[in-house]
Design an enzyme around this catalytic site. Structure first.
Site, PDB file in Angstrom:
ATOM      1  N   TRP A 118       1.176   5.620  -1.917  1.00  0.00           N
ATOM      2  CA  TRP A 118       0.893   6.526  -3.026  1.00  0.00           C
ATOM      3  C   TRP A 118       1.878   6.358  -4.166  1.00  0.00           C
ATOM      4  O   TRP A 118       1.580   6.713  -5.302  1.00  0.00           O
ATOM      5  CB  TRP A 118       0.921   7.968  -2.522  1.00  0.00           C
ATOM      6  CG  TRP A 118      -0.390   8.434  -2.003  1.00  0.00           C
ATOM      7  CD1 TRP A 118      -1.082   7.920  -0.938  1.00  0.00           C
ATOM      8  CD2 TRP A 118      -1.193   9.491  -2.521  1.00  0.00           C
ATOM      9  NE1 TRP A 118      -2.247   8.598  -0.758  1.00  0.00           N
ATOM     10  CE2 TRP A 118      -2.346   9.573  -1.712  1.00  0.00           C
ATOM     11  CE3 TRP A 118      -1.044  10.381  -3.561  1.00  0.00           C
ATOM     12  CZ2 TRP A 118      -3.352  10.518  -1.935  1.00  0.00           C
ATOM     13  CZ3 TRP A 118      -2.038  11.332  -3.780  1.00  0.00           C
ATOM     14  CH2 TRP A 118      -3.175  11.384  -2.977  1.00  0.00           C
ATOM     15  N   TYR A 144       0.834  -1.198   0.000  1.00  0.00           N
ATOM     16  CA  TYR A 144       0.000   0.000   0.000  1.00  0.00           C
ATOM     17  C   TYR A 144       0.872   1.253   0.000  1.00  0.00           C
ATOM     18  O   TYR A 144       1.885   1.311   0.689  1.00  0.00           O
ATOM     19  CB  TYR A 144      -0.899   0.015   1.236  1.00  0.00           C
ATOM     20  CG  TYR A 144      -1.843   1.182   1.295  1.00  0.00           C
ATOM     21  CD1 TYR A 144      -3.132   1.079   0.785  1.00  0.00           C
ATOM     22  CD2 TYR A 144      -1.461   2.392   1.865  1.00  0.00           C
ATOM     23  CE1 TYR A 144      -4.012   2.142   0.841  1.00  0.00           C
ATOM     24  CE2 TYR A 144      -2.332   3.459   1.915  1.00  0.00           C
ATOM     25  CZ  TYR A 144      -3.610   3.330   1.408  1.00  0.00           C
ATOM     26  OH  TYR A 144      -4.475   4.385   1.460  1.00  0.00           O
TER      27      TYR A 144
END
Length: 777
Positions: free
Chosen positions: A111, A109
């Protein structure tokens, strides 16, 4: 145009002698992000990982010792690329052969970068899918609770993010009252968007709306500047975690004063009568009167009455920040907000109803093209197991345990390898001391990362990765109307490589290179991703120029941005033709599906459920911690640079505290304080601020985690990471979502010699030449 793109905006690099010396914001952007300066500062920083690194005790793996316990405190040995790729591919093959693909967690996980091709998690998933798959994650830390409950209630997650939304032009033209639970801070998350923004438009649109004659905003939040610098804004201070109680009190008034829309409720919803019985207290629960709500929320009875009538007498749009649901019972405020909009009967009307996240992501509500963003193909994951993202530490520590999730059951696998690329779980995850223990479990941890983050320092193999300025890519955001070229500006710093080339090197050694690359190099893939969007546009009668022309131009505006759009307008116009994807086809104020799940502590309608930690059960010396998103960085990205570095107090993250709370504890502005509870402790720099509700302290997420004694769970974090304090409790058995918004802490002046903050320096020995490990045969 020569440009590069980050999540926080497009830039035009200025080069001198092959080095970037300045990053100029895109000329047409009226509100460029302050994060741009930190981007340049980080490019050549000592914190860059310059060559492949192997944790020394993992490399030696001495018989009779457990090398895993050295994670977070060991030194690293520099190796060449053939050696690093050989060691990593051997470890991957060994793990699959011994334990199967289900023993590898590659959820990763984070950005990552704005580019859609060099999107590290997508490439990681693609790589492992060529080998048979891996265990991955589902949901996001940002809105995990509502991500699960909204499909049951209203049939879609468009109401949260991406996809369609009620647009700002419709709000400006039609809305009279905008209620923002959690605020709309255009200086924080509204400056970023996954995939980048060419033009930051949230501030412009919000300002135009706020200046409209007769328009009013209500910012309902414990923090005044959660909606900064907008005229005609009324701050409604509220105790954290009590928004559902406020909405129930408003609902009680609407029902008792016959201000509900009976026709809308009958035609477009199911379950209203049961919800009404709960609100009025005829089902045996307390009546949700304004007095009841006031005692819970701290909002006065008179103001609750006024809020109810403002909603009823005006065209009203209800909205919420994503942070609202990152708390105990986080499903409830969103479900109740949808219910409140149904009572008002304005869903689907121009500028009315409910839509979330206007301040949670840049350009939410800006008119956008329907043709979307390209996406790197990941292939098929034959393992097929996805773990709720907030349960990663539990998965590592409790193999074989089962948890309920969305009406089903998930069994945790026995993980022997973790591979992370494009993220920093030692920022995102709650209860970091538990995560420290969890990272002692896998036999091997591999990380792709440009910088020496807390996660990279806990890896066994670290691959140095390029930044966007060092590679070519293509990007578009679901919140932006532009397709943008990202053009390589400089040669890779040190020996760094892009993620695609790293995974191609591993794939080559594992015999799956052709499956991974499909015979394409970087520019071939960019051409293919562009064609994906171009084909969608062409089929709709809007042909785009050839890829070569796009690449030369650098930016392309996508067609058919819909200026006026109102969420659920088609459903309102014809609820049969445009039935919702719920069991009833309507909005479910009472869900038979959730009732049939028979989950403890989760009623089948929105309800006030007392949090485990809130000001209503706090001890006299406890305060409620709000660990919201920072204005000075994107999550933990850029923490060491630019605006984030400048904001530190004695090198620590700032903690805002109300003057009365500071006085009661003998805290002066600028002092270093210790923030603690039974889960952990951290240091922070005190900022005295009357813009907070008394009893609340605010410490933003994203300060790089640095325990005073590395590798020891429970050690004092000297830098100010609030996730050493946040609980591991799931929001409910339905969603298993994180609950950092339900955290009580104590705060005191730190006494003694201040421990140094070293996390913004590279690990010992990582910047100087080391002995090269031999490449495996």
């Amino acid at each position: 145009m020569t440009q590069s793109v980050f999540h926080w905006g497009a830039v035009r690099p200025v080069l001198k002698d092959g080095r970037v010396v300045r990053l100029a914001p895109f000329s047409a952007d009226p509100n460029p992000s302050q994060l741009i300066d930190g981007t340049l500062a980080g490019l050549y920083s000592d914190l860059r990982i310059l060559q492949p690194m192997i944790r020394t005790s993992w490399l030696k793996r001495t018989t009779g010792t457990d090398h895993r316990l050295g994670r977070g405190r060991d030194e690293f040995t520099a190796v060449d690329w053939p050696a690093a790729l050989g060691l990593a591919s051997e470890a991957i093959r060994r793990t699959i052969d011994r334990y199967g693909n289900q023993a590898i967690y590659a959820g990763s996980y984070g950005w990552a970068s704005a580019g859609r091709f060099h999107h590290a998690p997508s490439l990681l998933h693609r790589f492992f899918n060529t080998l048979g798959g891996s265990v991955q994650h589902q949901q996001t830390y940002s809105y995990a609770a509502v991500q699960v409950v909204c499909p049951h209630v209203i049939g879609t997650n468009d109401i949260i993010s991406g996809g369609s939304s009620t647009t700002w032009p419709s709000i400006i033209t039609h809305t009279e009252r905008l209620f923002l639970f959690g605020g709309l801070n255009q200086k924080k998350n509204a400056q970023v968007s996954a995939g980048g923004l060419l033009i930051h438009e949230t501030t412009r649109y919000a300002t135009v709306a706020a200046k409209k004659p007769g328009f009013r905003i209500y910012s309902i939040s414990p923090i005044r500047d959660d909606t900064p610098d907008l005229p005609n804004t009324v701050w409604v201070p509220i105790r954290p975690g009590t928004d559902t109680a406020l909405m129930l009190g408003i609902a009680y008034i609407l029902i008792k004063r016959h201000k509900t829309d009976a026709q809308f409720l009958a035609q477009y919803t199911v379950g209203y009568e049961r919800l009404r019985d709960y609100v009025e207290g005829t089902n045996g629960s307390p009546a949700k009167t304004p007095d009841w709500a006031s005692k819970i929320t701290g909002v006065s009875v008179d103001l609750i009455n006024d809020l109810a009538m403002q909603m009823a007498d005006h065209r009203t749009l209800l909205s919420s920040a994503w942070a609202l649901q990152r708390a105990d019972h986080g499903e409830q405020p969103y479900w109740m907000m949808i219910a409140l909009a149904c009572l008002l009967g304005q869903i689907g009307l121009p500028g009315g109803g409910v839509c979330f996240g206007y301040g949670s992501m840049g350009n939410r509500g800006v008119p956008r093209s329907p043709y979307g963003s390209p996406r790197m193909e990941e292939g098929t994951n034959r393992v097929g197991l996805r773990i709720p993202v907030a349960r990663v530490a539990d998965m590592l520590l409790e193999p074989g345990a089962t948890i309920p999730f969305d009406g089903g059951e998930i069994r945790y696998p026995d993980i022997h390898m973790v591979y992370w690329a494009g993220g920093n779980p030692f920022h995102h995850h709650q209860d970091l001391n538990r995560l420290v223990k969890a990272f002692f479990v896998p036999e091997t941890v591999i990380v792709n990362e440009p910088y020496w983050t807390a996660t990279a320092r806990r890896a066994d193999i670290v691959f140095p990765v390029t930044t966007a300025l060092e590679r070519n890519d293509i990007t578009a955001s679901t919140m932006d109307n532009h397709l943008m070229a990202i053009k390589r500006q400089i040669a890779p710093v040190g020996e760094s490589r892009n993620d695609f080339d790293i995974f191609r090197g591993l794939a080559q050694r594992l015999g799956v290179e052709s499956l991974f690359t499909e015979g394409l190099e970087e520019m071939g893939w960019l051409n293919r991703l562009y064609a994906e969007v171009a084909d969608r546009c062409s089929q709709a009668g809007h042909p785009l120029p050839a890829f070569e022309e796009f690449w030369t131009r650098g930016t392309l505006e996508l067609p058919q941005a819909q200026q006026y759009h109102d969420l659920f307008a088609d459903f309102r116009a014809d609820p049969r033709k445009h039935a919702l994807e719920t069991p009833s086809g309507r909005i479910e104020l009472w869900s038979q599906t959730i009732a049939d799940f028979s989950l403890s502590g989760l009623p089948p309608h929105p309800a006030w459920l007392e949090p485990c930690e809130w000001l209503g059960n706090a001890q006299a010396d406890e305060l409620h911690l709000v660990s919201n998103q920072p204005a000075t960085r994107l999550h933990s990205q850029l923490d060491a640079f630019g605006a984030s570095a400048s904001s530190k107090i004695h090198d620590r993250e700032p903690l805002r505290i109300h003057p009365a709370d500071a006085k009661a504890r003998g805290i002066r502005d600028g002092q270093v304080v210790r923030v603690y509870n039974e889960r952990g402790a951290c240091l922070a720099g005190a900022v005295i601020d009357d813009g907070l509700l008394q009893g609340v302290v605010q410490l933003s997420t994203g300060a790089w985690y640095e325990p005073q004694t590395p590798g020891v769970p429970g050690s004092l974090d000297v830098h100010g990471n609030p996730n050493v304090l946040t609980p591991n409790r799931p929001s409910s058995l339905l969603t298993q979502a994180p609950t950092p918004g339900s955290t009580l802490v104590k705060v005191e002046v730190f006494v003694g010699e201040l421990p140094p903050v070293r996390i913004h320096r590279p690990p010992e020995g990582s910047c100087k030449p080391s002995r090269q490990a031999k490449s495996p045969a």
